[in-house]
Design a protein around this motif. Structure first.
Motif, PDB file in Angstrom:
ATOM      1  N   MET A 324     -28.720  57.541 -43.137  1.00  0.00           N
ATOM      2  CA  MET A 324     -29.321  58.219 -44.286  1.00  0.00           C
ATOM      3  C   MET A 324     -30.729  57.716 -44.569  1.00  0.00           C
ATOM      4  SD  MET A 324     -26.135  58.319 -46.950  1.00  0.00           S
ATOM      5  CE  MET A 324     -24.546  59.051 -46.527  1.00  0.00           C
ATOM      6  N   VAL A 325     -31.036  56.497 -44.106  1.00  0.00           N
ATOM      7  CA  VAL A 325     -32.324  55.876 -44.382  1.00  0.00           C
ATOM      8  C   VAL A 325     -33.109  55.614 -43.096  1.00  0.00           C
ATOM      9  CG1 VAL A 325     -33.410  53.753 -45.249  1.00  0.00           C
ATOM     10  CG2 VAL A 325     -31.540  54.818 -46.527  1.00  0.00           C
ATOM     11  N   MET A 326     -32.417  55.212 -42.043  1.00  0.00           N
ATOM     12  CA  MET A 326     -33.043  54.842 -40.777  1.00  0.00           C
ATOM     13  C   MET A 326     -32.740  55.864 -39.688  1.00  0.00           C
ATOM     14  SD  MET A 326     -34.682  51.911 -40.880  1.00  0.00           S
ATOM     15  CE  MET A 326     -34.768  50.282 -41.643  1.00  0.00           C
ATOM     16  N   THR A 327     -33.713  56.044 -38.816  1.00  0.00           N
ATOM     17  CA  THR A 327     -33.445  56.754 -37.572  1.00  0.00           C
ATOM     18  C   THR A 327     -33.408  55.712 -36.471  1.00  0.00           C
ATOM     19  OG1 THR A 327     -34.153  58.541 -36.084  1.00  0.00           O
ATOM     20  CG2 THR A 327     -35.909  57.247 -37.131  1.00  0.00           C
ATOM     21  N   VAL A 328     -32.441  55.823 -35.570  1.00  0.00           N
ATOM     22  CA  VAL A 328     -32.165  54.742 -34.611  1.00  0.00           C
ATOM     23  C   VAL A 328     -32.164  55.306 -33.198  1.00  0.00           C
ATOM     24  CG1 VAL A 328     -30.614  52.859 -34.011  1.00  0.00           C
ATOM     25  CG2 VAL A 328     -30.727  53.657 -36.387  1.00  0.00           C
ATOM     26  N   PHE A 329     -32.970  54.703 -32.327  1.00  0.00           N
ATOM     27  CA  PHE A 329     -33.004  55.135 -30.928  1.00  0.00           C
ATOM     28  C   PHE A 329     -32.880  53.917 -30.026  1.00  0.00           C
ATOM     29  CE2 PHE A 329     -37.272  54.567 -32.497  1.00  0.00           C
ATOM     30  CZ  PHE A 329     -38.036  54.036 -31.462  1.00  0.00           C
ATOM     31  N   THR A 330     -32.589  54.154 -28.760  1.00  0.00           N
ATOM     32  CA  THR A 330     -32.281  53.041 -27.863  1.00  0.00           C
ATOM     33  C   THR A 330     -32.619  53.403 -26.422  1.00  0.00           C
ATOM     34  OG1 THR A 330     -30.534  51.475 -27.264  1.00  0.00           O
ATOM     35  CG2 THR A 330     -29.891  53.789 -27.431  1.00  0.00           C
ATOM     36  N   LEU A 331     -32.577  52.406 -25.557  1.00  0.00           N
ATOM     37  CA  LEU A 331     -32.681  52.581 -24.109  1.00  0.00           C
ATOM     38  C   LEU A 331     -31.319  52.277 -23.513  1.00  0.00           C
ATOM     39  CD1 LEU A 331     -36.054  50.756 -23.402  1.00  0.00           C
ATOM     40  CD2 LEU A 331     -35.581  53.121 -22.765  1.00  0.00           C
ATOM     41  N   PRO A 332     -30.749  53.178 -22.710  1.00  0.00           N
ATOM     42  CA  PRO A 332     -29.388  52.960 -22.190  1.00  0.00           C
ATOM     43  C   PRO A 332     -29.222  51.627 -21.464  1.00  0.00           C
ATOM     44  CG  PRO A 332     -30.088  55.212 -21.773  1.00  0.00           C
ATOM     45  CD  PRO A 332     -31.289  54.490 -22.312  1.00  0.00           C
ATOM     46  N   GLY A 333     -30.223  51.194 -20.695  1.00  0.00           N
ATOM     47  CA  GLY A 333     -30.092  49.978 -19.909  1.00  0.00           C
ATOM     48  C   GLY A 333     -30.659  48.736 -20.564  1.00  0.00           C
ATOM     49  N   PHE A 334     -31.000  48.836 -21.841  1.00  0.00           N
ATOM     50  CA  PHE A 334     -31.606  47.711 -22.562  1.00  0.00           C
ATOM     51  C   PHE A 334     -30.826  47.558 -23.851  1.00  0.00           C
ATOM     52  CE2 PHE A 334     -35.220  45.486 -24.666  1.00  0.00           C
ATOM     53  CZ  PHE A 334     -35.571  44.611 -23.641  1.00  0.00           C
ATOM     54  N   ASN A 335     -30.167  46.420 -24.022  1.00  0.00           N
ATOM     55  CA  ASN A 335     -29.139  46.279 -25.057  1.00  0.00           C
ATOM     56  C   ASN A 335     -29.713  46.076 -26.461  1.00  0.00           C
ATOM     57  OD1 ASN A 335     -26.467  46.232 -25.864  1.00  0.00           O
ATOM     58  ND2 ASN A 335     -26.282  44.018 -25.632  1.00  0.00           N
ATOM     59  N   ILE A 336     -30.626  46.967 -26.857  1.00  0.00           N
ATOM     60  CA  ILE A 336     -31.327  46.847 -28.134  1.00  0.00           C
ATOM     61  C   ILE A 336     -31.473  48.245 -28.745  1.00  0.00           C
ATOM     62  CG2 ILE A 336     -33.583  46.301 -29.197  1.00  0.00           C
ATOM     63  CD1 ILE A 336     -32.052  43.826 -28.493  1.00  0.00           C
ATOM     64  N   VAL A 337     -31.453  48.305 -30.083  1.00  0.00           N
ATOM     65  CA  VAL A 337     -31.786  49.540 -30.774  1.00  0.00           C
ATOM     66  C   VAL A 337     -33.099  49.346 -31.529  1.00  0.00           C
ATOM     67  CG1 VAL A 337     -29.408  50.331 -31.016  1.00  0.00           C
ATOM     68  CG2 VAL A 337     -30.435  48.947 -32.843  1.00  0.00           C
ATOM     69  N   PHE A 338     -33.794  50.456 -31.747  1.00  0.00           N
ATOM     70  CA  PHE A 338     -35.045  50.477 -32.495  1.00  0.00           C
ATOM     71  C   PHE A 338     -34.797  51.285 -33.756  1.00  0.00           C
ATOM     72  CE2 PHE A 338     -35.840  49.816 -28.094  1.00  0.00           C
ATOM     73  CZ  PHE A 338     -36.950  48.988 -27.990  1.00  0.00           C
ATOM     74  N   LYS A 339     -35.129  50.711 -34.913  1.00  0.00           N
ATOM     75  CA  LYS A 339     -34.812  51.340 -36.197  1.00  0.00           C
ATOM     76  C   LYS A 339     -36.107  51.601 -36.963  1.00  0.00           C
ATOM     77  CE  LYS A 339     -31.017  49.739 -38.170  1.00  0.00           C
ATOM     78  NZ  LYS A 339     -29.983  48.832 -38.758  1.00  0.00           N
ATOM     79  N   ALA A 340     -36.351  52.849 -37.266  1.00  0.00           N
ATOM     80  CA  ALA A 340     -37.542  53.237 -38.034  1.00  0.00           C
ATOM     81  C   ALA A 340     -37.105  53.934 -39.319  1.00  0.00           C
ATOM     82  CB  ALA A 340     -38.432  54.166 -37.210  1.00  0.00           C
ATOM     83  N   ILE A 341     -37.861  53.729 -40.389  1.00  0.00           N
ATOM     84  CA  ILE A 341     -37.512  54.309 -41.687  1.00  0.00           C
ATOM     85  C   ILE A 341     -37.870  55.796 -41.698  1.00  0.00           C
ATOM     86  CG2 ILE A 341     -37.920  54.203 -44.176  1.00  0.00           C
ATOM     87  CD1 ILE A 341     -38.669  51.277 -43.851  1.00  0.00           C
ATOM     88  N   LYS A 342     -36.942  56.608 -42.148  1.00  0.00           N
ATOM     89  CA  LYS A 342     -37.177  58.038 -42.256  1.00  0.00           C
ATOM     90  C   LYS A 342     -38.184  58.338 -43.369  1.00  0.00           C
ATOM     91  CE  LYS A 342     -32.664  59.727 -40.654  1.00  0.00           C
ATOM     92  NZ  LYS A 342     -31.482  60.540 -41.021  1.00  0.00           N
ATOM     93  N   ASP A 343     -38.822  59.492 -43.279  1.00  0.00           N
ATOM     94  CA  ASP A 343     -39.742  59.902 -44.350  1.00  0.00           C
ATOM     95  C   ASP A 343     -38.991  60.253 -45.626  1.00  0.00           C
ATOM     96  OD1 ASP A 343     -41.598  59.620 -42.339  1.00  0.00           O
ATOM     97  OD2 ASP A 343     -42.680  61.458 -42.848  1.00  0.00           O
ATOM     98  N   ARG A 344     -37.824  60.883 -45.462  1.00  0.00           N
ATOM     99  CA  ARG A 344     -37.018  61.286 -46.626  1.00  0.00           C
ATOM    100  C   ARG A 344     -35.603  60.758 -46.449  1.00  0.00           C
ATOM    101  NH1 ARG A 344     -40.032  65.567 -45.222  1.00  0.00           N
ATOM    102  NH2 ARG A 344     -38.358  66.437 -43.972  1.00  0.00           N
ATOM    103  N   PHE A 345     -35.056  60.209 -47.534  1.00  0.00           N
ATOM    104  CA  PHE A 345     -33.710  59.659 -47.502  1.00  0.00           C
ATOM    105  C   PHE A 345     -32.704  60.689 -47.994  1.00  0.00           C
ATOM    106  CE2 PHE A 345     -35.678  55.240 -48.546  1.00  0.00           C
ATOM    107  CZ  PHE A 345     -36.292  55.237 -47.301  1.00  0.00           C
TER     108      PHE A 345
END
Length: 579
Positions: A324-345
């Protein structure tokens, strides 16, 4: 002043700033033993948070001094920085913490320039310190050989690691350690004439514990080794366990825990030793675990760039329910997620962007007690457009256009956090293959909530989707936009209805303030699956009572630091060994 002379002087000033920072870092770290011996538990927590804060403070001080002495016009001439870097390389060449000083230089550069100026000619995008360790045997190592008499060796070890306060019961410690080592190692090991115990000479300190770290090895095999030590107030120091299981040692060094304090004259040497013990841990994880979190961030970035350059991996949206607040993306072969704040919650969220940032930063300084994932905060990351799945990039641009944008053939991520990727708990439970697996996950979910509360952290939104399961099966909280200190929350019992009609009303018949929480509502709020609710209630039903939370608040307000152990404590039967 010539450009060359300016470069030498500027490089020296940058290095002087680094030395000032390192001196304060060492002073805080070296107090770990004193705090442990004096049972100054709150002071340890304050020191841990302070040690994280000082990096940014010293960077700002050094930048200010540079501007005052040399002027912005000189410092912002990008053409001067290759010469400054060259001079700096010469000045750090014989240092034992040279890799840390490179990262410091990068931080100073980034404090002056926007990230589009980043290049290896002007800063250390790639390290120049290729040889991290000068010899195979680190200088700060102690070696012990049982030679058929494990008890005698352990007695010598205990004496060598004595404190300025006495041991509580050396004989009991000897029995405990010998028993646990014989139970955890194959029978033949203790009889092997080549059996060697190799231990780091400095102890590690964190929270209420001290740790002796090393490994056990023969010509053919090795095991990690950790001795946790406790200061039993009024009694003395106790060797609490002998841990040789790699998974358990890995959990002690987990990304979900506060950073250790350990005296290391040569950081790369200690990291090399850690890599022998925990070969599955990444370089950046190990640096971070001992408080060099900026170095960890540098090594993480290098690892990420290498992964993108050497694989066909492309960014995709992380699996799970969309935040609801963060958009989360990742790399399949890299065990990390990247979390960015959405413009609207989502409309149900009452927080704003500034509050979310503040709460994510709070996690950096809080005692994570093995139940909150550590984060790294990044600004202005640039990735090739070709490294994104089209659907992923489209979604990111739709929900976070103020933070993520396309500039030519690059995607600019203005601000994000990285975090270890885990299986969301709700997905884990849906895919569970046995009742025992479900039971264990729900039990650990409850312990995660309780241990966070013991560390004065209230998760706020405790839905299953906001917790993840690690590769070791531990349940960890990772969504921080609603966390608060436990002592800031008002836990209440729902008042009895005044009239029969009250129970039928859509609105509560009692007032509710912003910080009010009613634990009685947790069962239906947290569990749509009735069977899951039943299992959880049987194990952790006390979480549904306001009195449970209130008692924890009272203990915290009284200054108590509640024990949360990062390892399994085992009982040792009385046993006599013959050699």
């Amino acid at each position: 002043m010539t450009v060359k002379c300016s470069a030498v002087a500027i490089a020296r000033h940058i290095l002087n700033g680094f030395d000032t920072y390192r001196d304060e870092f060492r002073k805080i770290t070296n107090m770990g033993r004193y705090h442990f011996e004096q049972a100054m538990w709150q002071e340890i927590q304050h020191a841990s948070a302070r040690r994280i804060q000082i990096y940014k403070e010293h960077i700002l001080d050094t930048r200010k001094d540079l501007v005052n002495i040399y002027g912005e016009q000189t410092l912002l001439d990008i053409d001067c920085w290759p010469e400054i870097k060259k001079s700096y390389m010469g000045q750090i060449d014989l240092r034992l913490d040279d890799e840390l000083s490179e990262t410091w230089f990068n931080s100073i550069f980034n404090s002056l320039f926007s990230h589009d100026k980043i290049c290896n000619a002007c800063m250390f995008v790639q390290t120049t310190r290729k040889e991290r360790v000068s010899s195979e045997t680190p200088m700060q190592i102690r070696q012990y050989r049982p030679n058929g008499d494990l008890r005698a060796m352990l007695k010598q070890l205990i004496e060598d690691y004595a404190f300025d306060i006495p041991y509580a019961d050396t004989q009991a410690d000897l029995e405990r350690l010998e028993y646990q080592l014989r139970q955890s190692l194959p029978d033949w090991v203790c009889k092997d004439p080549d059996l060697t115990f190799e231990l780091y000479s400095s102890r590690l300190y964190r929270n209420k514990g001290a740790y002796i770290l090393g490994r056990i090895f023969t010509q053919d095999e090795q095991w990690p080794l950790v001795f946790p030590l406790l200061n039993i107030e009024g009694e003395g120091v106790r060797f609490d366990a002998a841990i040789t299981d790699e998974a358990e040692v890995s959990i002690i060094f987990s990304f979900t825990r506060s950073y250790f304090m350990v005296r290391v004259a040569y950081p790369a040497e200690f990291i090399s030793f850690l890599q022998k013990i925990l070969p599955r841990k990444q370089l950046w994880e190990l640096y971070t675990s001992i408080g060099f979190y900026k170095q960890g961030k540098t090594e993480f970035y290098r690892s990420l760039m290498e992964h993108l350059e050497t694989t066909e991996d492309r960014f995709m949206m992380a699996p799970g329910i969309r935040g609801m607040v963060m958009t989360v993306f990742t790399l399949p072969g890299f065990n990390i997620v990247f979390k960015a704040i959405k413009d609207r919650f989502s409309p149900s969220k009452t927080v704003d962007r500034a509050t979310v940032i503040d709460r994510y930063r709070l996690v950096k300084y809080a005692d994570r007690v093995g139940r909150m994932a550590d984060t790294q905060e990044f600004s202005d990351l640039r990735f090739p457009v070709s490294k994104f799945e089209p659907e992923c990039l489209q979604e990111l641009l739709e929900v976070a256009p103020a933070t993520i944008e396309v500039q030519g053939d690059e995607v600019l991520v203005r601000h994000c956090w990285t975090e270890r990727r885990m299986t969301p708990l709700n997905i884990y439970l849906d895919n569970a293959t046995s009742e025992q697996q479900i039971h264990d996950a729900l039990e650990d979910y409850g312990w995660a909530i309780k241990q966070l509360a013991a560390a004065n952290i209230f998760p706020g939104d405790m839905l299953l989707k906001n917790f993840g399961v690690t590769r070791h099966g531990r349940v960890v909280f990772y969504d921080y936009d609603e966390i608060s200190y436990l002592t800031e929350v008002n836990f209440r019992t729902i008042p009895e209805p005044r009239y029969p009609e009250d129970e039928m009303s859509a609105e509560p018949w009692y007032s509710v303030a912003p910080n009010d929480v009613f634990p009685e509502e947790f069962p239906t709020f947290l569990f749509t699956d009735r069977e899951h609710r039943k299992i959880f209630t049987a194990i952790h039903g006390d979480l549904f009572k306001a009195s449970y939370w209130q008692s924890l608040q009272d203990a915290i307000l009284e200054g108590k630091v509640i024990d949360v152990f990062p390892y399994k404590r085992k009982k040792t039967p009385s046993y006599t060994y013959t050699t």
